[in-house]
Enzyme design. Sequence first.
Site, PDB file in Angstrom:
ATOM      1  N   THR A  41      -3.131  -4.671   8.542  1.00 26.78           N
ATOM      2  CA  THR A  41      -4.153  -3.622   8.644  1.00 26.78           C
ATOM      3  C   THR A  41      -4.478  -3.106   7.255  1.00 26.78           C
ATOM      4  O   THR A  41      -3.577  -2.818   6.464  1.00 26.78           O
ATOM      5  CB  THR A  41      -3.655  -2.459   9.521  1.00 26.78           C
ATOM      6  OG1 THR A  41      -3.321  -2.953  10.821  1.00 26.78           O
ATOM      7  CG2 THR A  41      -4.722  -1.379   9.653  1.00 26.78           C
ATOM      8  N   LEU A  99       0.802   1.641   7.220  1.00 30.86           N
ATOM      9  CA  LEU A  99      -0.058   0.757   8.010  1.00 30.86           C
ATOM     10  C   LEU A  99       0.651  -0.575   8.209  1.00 30.86           C
ATOM     11  O   LEU A  99       1.459  -0.990   7.372  1.00 30.86           O
ATOM     12  CB  LEU A  99      -1.395   0.510   7.288  1.00 30.86           C
ATOM     13  CG  LEU A  99      -2.305   1.709   7.055  1.00 30.86           C
ATOM     14  CD1 LEU A  99      -3.540   1.277   6.265  1.00 30.86           C
ATOM     15  CD2 LEU A  99      -2.716   2.363   8.363  1.00 30.86           C
ATOM     16  N   ASP A 100       0.331  -1.253   9.311  1.00 32.84           N
ATOM     17  CA  ASP A 100       0.842  -2.602   9.526  1.00 32.84           C
ATOM     18  C   ASP A 100       0.427  -3.490   8.351  1.00 32.84           C
ATOM     19  O   ASP A 100      -0.600  -3.256   7.699  1.00 32.84           O
ATOM     20  CB  ASP A 100       0.267  -3.213  10.807  1.00 32.84           C
ATOM     21  CG  ASP A 100       0.721  -2.489  12.063  1.00 32.84           C
ATOM     22  OD1 ASP A 100       1.714  -1.742  11.985  1.00 32.84           O
ATOM     23  OD2 ASP A 100       0.076  -2.689  13.108  1.00 32.84           O
ATOM     24  N   ARG A 101       1.195  -4.535   8.145  1.00 36.75           N
ATOM     25  CA  ARG A 101       0.935  -5.464   7.043  1.00 36.75           C
ATOM     26  C   ARG A 101      -0.505  -5.997   7.062  1.00 36.75           C
ATOM     27  O   ARG A 101      -1.175  -6.052   6.034  1.00 36.75           O
ATOM     28  CB  ARG A 101       1.922  -6.630   7.111  1.00 36.75           C
ATOM     29  CG  ARG A 101       1.725  -7.694   6.042  1.00 36.75           C
ATOM     30  CD  ARG A 101       2.727  -8.838   6.190  1.00 36.75           C
ATOM     31  NE  ARG A 101       2.461  -9.889   5.229  1.00 36.75           N
ATOM     32  CZ  ARG A 101       2.914  -9.902   3.975  1.00 36.75           C
ATOM     33  NH1 ARG A 101       3.644  -8.896   3.543  1.00 36.75           N
ATOM     34  NH2 ARG A 101       2.630 -10.889   3.159  1.00 36.75           N
TER      35      ARG A 101
END
Length: 309
Positions: free
Chosen positions: A143, A139-141
């Site tokens: 998110t 996941l994105d940082r």
Amino acid sequence: MEMNKQGEWLEIVIPEKWQEETVESLLKHVWKTPKKLLHQWRMNKDATVNGELVPWSTLLKVQDRFQVRLFQREEFGVVPDKLDMQIVYEDDHLLVVNKPAGVDTHPNEAGQTGTLANGVAFYFQENGVETRVRHIHRLDRETSGAVLFAKHALAGAVLDRHLEQRNISRTYLAMVHGQIKQEQGIIDLPIGKDRHHPSRRRVSPGGQKAVTEYQVIRFDKKQHVSVVKLKLQTGRTHQIRVHMHHQGHPVVGDKLYGKKNDGYARQVLHAAKISFLHPITEERISASAASSDRLPEIFQQELIKIAKI
């Protein structure tokens, strides 16, 4: 299915669906074990039936006790580092962790700490699990939400294949600016790098195929925001954020693709649920992740509903 871990070995009582499989066909065709791992097991005599070494051409029978050395000791691969995180599903083969926002999924350079993978390594260390930390997706940082890890090489290989074949279902919840005209739809637009910004992505004809399904489940007139449920058919970097921005509805709190200051400390995007076939038993597993920090009340309410489905 009856199975239990015995040190480095997994013992399975053969069910009816696997009778008449041979040792080799179970490992090679049912589990689709990678060639390298298959060769290792054969050379090291890491598969037995009823406690005895048998030819791999041996037919398995119902109630046979099949043993395979799945849980070989490995180094973590990352530095153990304590992290405040929530475990939402765990068995001998898998771990699903609720990643907090503001934390990278894994280190980007040797020796880095403070990531989710470091936290998982610390958790393994505390619980006597000696295995490599294997994240199946990321996941994105900024998110938050469910991230799947495999606890041994076979589970990792099987789940990697399921992800590649789009057999792992990931449900996200986002809050976006504005009112989306169509209540549901599919965004099928390729995503590539933004030549003018090193960390951004953009919809680009020459980019990689990217497909996002969405469904508007709530619109708040007062705040002029929509709560949207999304599913990924592909897993491109920043996919949801790029697609929603391109539609004119950037994710609330997204400082890279949305408004620089819209009053939200973090982007309101959460990986709410993950569903997949278990790599060993083939049973359907679903794990839901509640928000680990304070998000808008209307968002929290919809997260609870998703968890109950």
